[in-house]
Scaffold this motif. Sequence first.
Motif, PDB file in Angstrom:
ATOM      1  N   HIS A  15     118.620 -27.825  79.636  1.00 13.46           N
ATOM      2  CA  HIS A  15     119.679 -28.013  80.616  1.00 13.46           C
ATOM      3  C   HIS A  15     119.683 -26.912  81.680  1.00 13.46           C
ATOM      4  O   HIS A  15     120.707 -26.645  82.313  1.00 13.46           O
ATOM      5  N   LYS A  16     118.545 -26.288  81.905  1.00 12.85           N
ATOM      6  CA  LYS A  16     118.478 -25.166  82.842  1.00 12.85           C
ATOM      7  C   LYS A  16     118.817 -25.547  84.276  1.00 12.85           C
ATOM      8  O   LYS A  16     119.222 -24.693  85.068  1.00 12.85           O
TER       9      LYS A  16
ATOM     10  N   GLU B 236     124.844 -16.258  76.120  1.00 16.66           N
ATOM     11  CA  GLU B 236     124.637 -17.704  75.975  1.00 16.66           C
ATOM     12  C   GLU B 236     123.523 -18.042  75.002  1.00 16.66           C
ATOM     13  O   GLU B 236     123.653 -18.959  74.181  1.00 16.66           O
ATOM     14  N   TYR B 237     122.416 -17.294  75.090  1.00 16.21           N
ATOM     15  CA  TYR B 237     121.229 -17.650  74.308  1.00 16.21           C
ATOM     16  C   TYR B 237     121.059 -16.828  73.035  1.00 16.21           C
ATOM     17  O   TYR B 237     120.259 -17.193  72.167  1.00 16.21           O
TER      18      TYR B 237
ATOM     19  N   ASP C 223     115.319 -23.915  77.890  1.00 14.57           N
ATOM     20  CA  ASP C 223     116.609 -24.610  77.914  1.00 14.57           C
ATOM     21  C   ASP C 223     116.450 -25.976  78.600  1.00 14.57           C
ATOM     22  O   ASP C 223     116.127 -26.045  79.783  1.00 14.57           O
TER      23      ASP C 223
END
Length: 300
Positions: A251-252, A268-269, A249
């Motif tokens: 944006h982790k 989410e994923y 990700d």
Amino acid sequence: MTKELAGSVALVAGGTRGGGRGIAVELGASGATVYVTGRSSASGESGMDRPETIEETAEQVTAAGGHGIPVRVDHSDAEEVRELVARISREQHGQLDILVNSVWGGDPLTDWAHPLWEQDLDVGLRLLRQAVETHVITSRFALPLLVARKSGLVVEVTDGNTARYRESFFYDLAKSTVIRLAVAQAAELKPHGVTAVAITPGFLRSEAMLDHFGVTEKNWRDGVATDPHFAESETPAYLGRAVAALAADPHKMRKTGRALATWSLYQEYGFTDVDGTQPDFAAYWAKSLEEQFGPLGEPL
């Protein structure tokens, strides 16, 4: 799976079995080179009296599409960890992108039957050294590689992501402290662009748990006759896919310092367990266990 982590280098400390193995293999499935470390090796046992080895995990990493490298390391020995990190730096030209602290080994040390004042103090303190100090030592030597690259992910594997008591003093202290390790590392690493989180599975269907129920992964549902809650269990791969998705990700950093769970990350994923299901132990708890045991509580 897509090779979203191709070219990445990971260290999974405590990757011999259970959640650590699941994480290592799924990082490999995403294309990563994974150093798999622990004490259970073909060259020597760890005292856990389990058949799994780091070599087996590394072979599974490679078979999944990555590159598994087994290294026998006692993570309570600072010099061994220093040498491990020096080897990674040398072989990978200073690159380390993912650090997973999954060292545990506390099952035979956990006393579920007695309160603190009736427990063996030496055993309890040994559990803390095994489950907490090993994480600190590993991060102490591995973090400089991530900081130098100004990117990366640190994952602290725990049990539960709320303040709910875990039914045994030293067990609870260890798992709660691991969450705090993620919080502290996140605070210090954020200026350097490195994300740090804690993550928990739900009811983990580890090798030891399968043995406990007298089943294998192929017929694991037979264990539901012994414990109906076992029907809501999840494989180590589910945890591994959560970590792999998080690592990929871009944006982790938005999650740094948080205590995460497979049951929220799948939403989410979109990843699934190996059988295509999406176990959600928090939802099951709220539906079937909350009345008896109380709410899980808010995530830390």
